[in-house]
Design an enzyme around this catalytic site. Structure first.
Site, PDB file in Angstrom:
ATOM      1  N   THR A 177      -2.877  76.525  56.817  1.00  0.00           N
ATOM      2  CA  THR A 177      -1.573  75.841  56.865  1.00  0.00           C
ATOM      3  C   THR A 177      -0.979  75.736  58.282  1.00  0.00           C
ATOM      4  O   THR A 177      -1.240  76.590  59.122  1.00  0.00           O
ATOM      5  CB  THR A 177      -0.562  76.572  55.941  1.00  0.00           C
ATOM      6  N   ARG A 205      -5.170  71.947  42.066  1.00  0.00           N
ATOM      7  CA  ARG A 205      -4.366  73.136  42.415  1.00  0.00           C
ATOM      8  C   ARG A 205      -3.322  72.754  43.463  1.00  0.00           C
ATOM      9  O   ARG A 205      -3.619  72.067  44.434  1.00  0.00           O
ATOM     10  CB  ARG A 205      -5.280  74.232  42.947  1.00  0.00           C
ATOM     11  N   VAL A 206      -2.103  73.211  43.263  1.00  0.00           N
ATOM     12  CA  VAL A 206      -1.042  73.000  44.246  1.00  0.00           C
ATOM     13  C   VAL A 206      -0.569  74.369  44.715  1.00  0.00           C
ATOM     14  O   VAL A 206      -0.356  75.268  43.895  1.00  0.00           O
ATOM     15  CB  VAL A 206       0.134  72.199  43.644  1.00  0.00           C
ATOM     16  N   ASP A 208       1.909  76.767  47.688  1.00  0.00           N
ATOM     17  CA  ASP A 208       3.320  76.993  47.996  1.00  0.00           C
ATOM     18  C   ASP A 208       3.911  75.945  48.952  1.00  0.00           C
ATOM     19  O   ASP A 208       5.111  75.690  48.925  1.00  0.00           O
ATOM     20  CB  ASP A 208       3.478  78.361  48.669  1.00  0.00           C
ATOM     21  N   THR A 228       3.251  80.630  55.638  1.00  0.00           N
ATOM     22  CA  THR A 228       1.815  80.394  55.565  1.00  0.00           C
ATOM     23  C   THR A 228       1.179  81.616  54.914  1.00  0.00           C
ATOM     24  O   THR A 228       1.691  82.721  55.064  1.00  0.00           O
ATOM     25  CB  THR A 228       1.213  80.170  56.963  1.00  0.00           C
ATOM     26  N   ASP A 230      -1.074  83.381  51.407  1.00  0.00           N
ATOM     27  CA  ASP A 230      -1.571  83.295  50.029  1.00  0.00           C
ATOM     28  C   ASP A 230      -0.557  82.585  49.148  1.00  0.00           C
ATOM     29  O   ASP A 230       0.458  83.166  48.741  1.00  0.00           O
ATOM     30  CB  ASP A 230      -1.817  84.705  49.491  1.00  0.00           C
ATOM     31  N   GLY A 231      -0.845  81.309  48.860  1.00  0.00           N
ATOM     32  CA  GLY A 231       0.125  80.485  48.147  1.00  0.00           C
ATOM     33  C   GLY A 231       0.531  81.047  46.808  1.00  0.00           C
ATOM     34  O   GLY A 231       1.700  80.982  46.419  1.00  0.00           O
TER      35      GLY A 231
HETATM   36  N1  GLY Z   1      -0.389  78.552  51.894  1.00  0.00           N
HETATM   37  C1  GLY Z   1      -1.143  77.448  51.551  1.00  0.00           C
HETATM   38  C2  GLY Z   1      -1.682  77.457  50.224  1.00  0.00           C
HETATM   39  O1  GLY Z   1      -1.866  78.505  49.615  1.00  0.00           O
HETATM   40  O2  GLY Z   1      -1.953  76.396  49.724  1.00  0.00           O
END
Ligand code: GLY
Length: 324
Positions: A177, A205-206, A208, A228, A230-231
């Site tokens: 990110t 998958r989406v 954060d 930035t 772990d989403g």
């Molecule tokens: N931080 C970016 C994601 O997990 O997509």
């Protein structure tokens, strides 16, 4: 008037020694471009979009050109921009075939009544605004393909692959990110964040990054934040909004970022990084800072004609800027 200030990040993760200089150069260039936008009279939104566009165009970062690939070898990108003056927000998620998702996010904010467009709808909107699609081959780097092959060869079931990354974006080399936050000469704040997401993710998958309050938050009366990491962890604790809540309680940028990351780590685990700024009083200098729990996070700040940067622990920024 306020001192135009910008801070950018190139994503948290584990960066090999030979890549550190390249990552630092990337964030310095982006911060410079964003700051030039501010000194030429641009708004905070103009500046963060310029900085993030610069990073999307740099194949060393996981956004735009250089995005990581999903399980099918495709690029699906997420991005969000927020104007802290009005709380206007625009985002895209699962967007395919776009060189600069942050520019489409800005158009969503400015040209629609919506906050977030997904997948094909986002792509149709992009084309309706005159932005031409690009082929995946223009976004994918040889390194991106090699990294996906390596992950798929390990034959992780999807849940385990995701959890492996949830033990830190550092589980795979490289950065996660890109983002920028800025304050313009009028004291208005903005944030922008853009990403290719996580490698080998399930199509659709989406993360954060496009979610208001998770990947970014901006309110000129409080502060601006880009995150930035772990989403799946960041979303569960609404990390960016959490930083803003601590700022509202009177904590410094550094305290708020540390406090929010500690909360995330204790409650849901995972690694993340934060950049943030808040404005001082009229004529005052803004507070600006960053903090991360991953091994590395390249960042750069430009304020008052001076640039500061870092990538390792021990180089995190605390306001006031050194030398002021
Ligand atoms: N931080 C970016 C994601 O997990 O997509």
């Amino acid at each position: 008037m306020f001192e135009p200030t910008i801070i950018v990040h190139g994503g948290c993760g584990k960066i090999s020694p030979d890549m550190k200089e390249i990552a630092i150069e990337g964030v310095k260039t982006a911060a410079c471009r964003g700051h030039t936008t501010l000194t030429r009279g641009g708004s905070a939104v103009d500046a963060v979009v310029e900085a993030v566009t610069t990073l999307e165009n740099n194949p060393e970062f996981n956004a735009g050109h250089g995005s990581v690939l999903n399980r099918k070898g495709e690029v699906e990108m997420d991005a969000c921009v927020i104007d802290g003056q009005t709380l206007a927000s625009g985002g895209v998620c699962g967007l395919r075939g776009c060189a600069n998702p942050i520019q489409v996010a800005r158009l969503v904010m400015e040209k629609t009544a919506h906050c977030l467009l997904t997948g094909q709808g986002a792509r149709d909107f992009m084309e309706s605004q005159g932005i031409h699609p690009v082929a995946d081959s223009e976004l994918i780097t040889p390194r991106g393909r090699a990294r996906l092959e390596k992950v798929l060869k390990s034959a992780f079931p999807v849940k385990e692959a995701t959890e492996s990354q949830s033990s830190g974006p550092s589980a795979l080399p490289g950065c996660d990110t890109v983002g920028a936050v800025a304050m313009d000469a009028h004291g208005n704040l903005a944030t922008a964040t853009s990403t290719g997401g996580i490698i080998a993710k399930l199509p659709g998958r989406v993360g954060d990054s496009p979610i208001i309050g998770s990947g970014g938050y901006a309110d000129s009366d409080v502060g601006a934040v880009s995150t930035t990491g772990d989403g799946e962890s960041i979303m569960k604790v609404c990390l960016a909004r959490r930083v803003a809540e601590y700022l509202e309680k009177g904590e410094s940028i550094r305290q708020a970022a540390e406090h929010a990351l500690e909360f995330m780590s204790n409650r849901v685990g995972g690694e993340a990084g934060i950049i943030a700024l808040s404005r001082g009083g009229e004529g005052g200098k803004c507070q600006v800072g960053c903090h991360f729990t991953s091994d590395n996070m390249p960042w750069a700040v430009v304020s008052n004609g001076k640039m500061t940067w870092g990538i390792d622990h021990g180089q995190e920024l605390s306001s006031p800027l050194e030398g002021e």
